[in-house]
Scaffold this active site. Structure first.
Site, PDB file in Angstrom:
ATOM      1  N   GLU A  55      81.948  22.736 -65.563  1.00  0.00           N
ATOM      2  CA  GLU A  55      83.071  23.026 -66.441  1.00  0.00           C
ATOM      3  C   GLU A  55      82.772  22.558 -67.866  1.00  0.00           C
ATOM      4  OE1 GLU A  55      86.597  21.291 -64.610  1.00  0.00           O
ATOM      5  OE2 GLU A  55      85.719  21.585 -62.626  1.00  0.00           O
ATOM      6  N   GLU A  58      94.534  24.793 -67.989  1.00  0.00           N
ATOM      7  CA  GLU A  58      95.000  23.959 -66.889  1.00  0.00           C
ATOM      8  C   GLU A  58      95.785  22.789 -67.455  1.00  0.00           C
ATOM      9  OE1 GLU A  58      93.186  21.043 -63.346  1.00  0.00           O
ATOM     10  OE2 GLU A  58      91.848  22.290 -64.538  1.00  0.00           O
TER      11      GLU A  58
END
Length: 464
Positions: free
Chosen positions: A268, A379
């Protein structure tokens, strides 16, 4: 400390000869008494013993000092021992915690040859390449970083801003010498904000709110069903408001393989606002990895042995500046993650052709071969009790329908295929967990290729 403050009469007689002097003395003593009372009621988070140790930090390694401190605590009067505050003191537990913190700091804060103090409060240490945390790993010990690999075909290096133009620590012309990497120094207070040393620097996957939610909410575009060897996109940077230090808001690319059970592998990278991790509300460039679904392996940035940094201009975890503004200027960064066909490592490029470093392939199980899914998007962590919702913003804090200069976006979304070619993301789908709180809308055109707008304010009339 911890005693009772007593108001005393003036020493020179029972009466004050000058009214103004007497009044001043009473006022001063009253203020001290009120301040003492307020301090005792405030209920400070850390114990008296830890405060004292941190206050005398130069002596924190002095065993004699610590022994005397503990000895003095044991000789307190019987009256002191009966106070509610003293009954909760656990000096040995606090001492062990401090020792664990200091040990961890020595492990991740490496020897440096230059230190840079950033205007945002960060301390950037210039550490020799082969002394960075990655080389604590047994598979890398004694080695040096690899040479840059061939970039995917179809990738154009944009001529644009250099790193010093978008990280606060380097805006005043400060640089790290060649052969070093800039690493954001971890401080005691950074670890103290975490629940424990063991979870510091990790993304807690399960933040339980109720039986149907783990507290993490998403608005993402994704591709699946093929073998993927990388991804690329441009993301505009914002500074979303985060409700409390236990929540975060991020925008990133996920490279994913394995099941969503205990063997999930992810790589990520993106930007995030995380008060718990960084102690402020700046958007910061970050990386992450795990090979067991965020359980025991992996970490943010360079907080464990894993990611190998090769660049002397970028500090992972440092603040990004400027950020985009509502109805104003838009600032975006381009991220490219791809698998080196020759050695199998996953490389990261940030901005206009700046290689940051790589994740060694041996860190992973499923990602040693390829990814089975790629996600792009936002997120947040929602820690509010069931029945309410956090006001933490995603992206710009505005819904996707607001569009350009108002909403956050991903544009020029691409993947890397089996032959190391960058191609438009095929069959890009979009999904929002809680569309009344954070939503997403996709599209495609010649200028932006595949793109989507996403984000939202969190708590609002439609998101209770």
């Amino acid at each position: 400390m911890g005693g009772v403050f007593v108001l005393r009469k003036p020493r020179n007689g029972n009466k004050c000869r000058r009214f103004d002097r007497c009044n001043t003395m009473r006022q001063t003593e009253t203020e001290l008494f009120l301040e003492e009372t307020r301090e005792r009621r405030r209920g400070r988070r850390r114990s008296f013993f830890l405060d004292m140790i941190l206050l005398f930090r130069p002596c924190s390694y002095n065993i004699l000092f610590l022994s005397l401190l503990l000895l003095s605590s044991s000789s307190s009067s019987e009256t002191d021992n009966l106070s509610p505050r003293n009954q909760t003191l656990r000096p040995l537990e606090e001492l062990n915690k401090l020792k664990a913190i200091q040990q961890h700091l020595r492990k991740i804060n490496k020897p440096y040859i230059k230190t840079i103090h950033s205007s945002d409060g960060d301390i950037i240490d210039c550490v020799l390449l082969h002394h960075q945390p990655a080389f604590d790993h047994p598979r890398l010990r004694g080695q040096k970083p690899l040479e840059p690999p061939e970039r995917p075909r179809g990738h154009n290096k944009r001529i644009g801003l250099r790193p010093k133009s978008f990280q606060l620590w380097s805006m005043e012309g400060e640089t790290c010498p060649e052969g070093t990497v800039p690493i954001r120094r971890t401080k005691e207070e950074d670890i103290l904000r975490a629940n424990s040393v063991s979870v510091f620097g990790k993304k807690l996957r399960h933040f339980k709110r109720d039986t149907s939610s783990n507290g993490h909410e998403h608005a993402v575009g994704y591709v699946t069903g093929e073998k993927y060897y990388g991804a690329k996109a441009s993301i505009n940077v914002w500074a979303p408001k985060v409700q409390n230090q236990y929540e975060f808001s991020l925008s990133q690319i996920w490279i994913i393989s394995g099941s969503f059970g205990n063997d999930l592998n992810t790589i990520e990278a993106g930007w995030q606002v995380s008060p718990e991790l960084y102690g402020d509300n700046y958007p910061r460039f970050f990386t992450y990895w795990t090979n067991d679904a965020y359980q025991a392996t992996g970490c943010y940035n360079l907080l464990c042995s894993g990611f190998v940094q090769t660049n002397s201009d970028i500090a992972i975890g440092a603040a990004i500046s400027p950020s985009s503004s509502y109805k104003g200027g838009q600032f975006d960064v381009t991220l490219l993650i791809w698998k080196d066909p020759k050695h199998g490592n996953w490389w990261l490029e940030f901005g206009s052709g700046i290689l940051v470093g790589y994740w060694p392939s041996f860190l992973f199980t499923h990602l040693r071969e390829h990814a089975s899914m790629v996600q792009y998007g936002g997120e947040v962590v929602n820690s509010s009790p069931f029945g309410t919702h956090t006001s933490t913003q995603m992206g710009s804090g505005y819904f996707a329908e607001e569009g350009f200069t108002k909403s956050s976006y991903f544009r020029n979304i691409q993947v890397v295929d089996w032959d190391n070619n960058l191609v438009p993301s095929p069959n890009l789908k979009v999904l929002a967990d809680h569309p009344n709180c954070y939503d997403i809308q996709g599209g495609s055109n010649r200028a932006w290729g595949n793109y989507f707008y996403y984000g939202g304010p969190g708590k609002n009339p439609k998101c209770p």
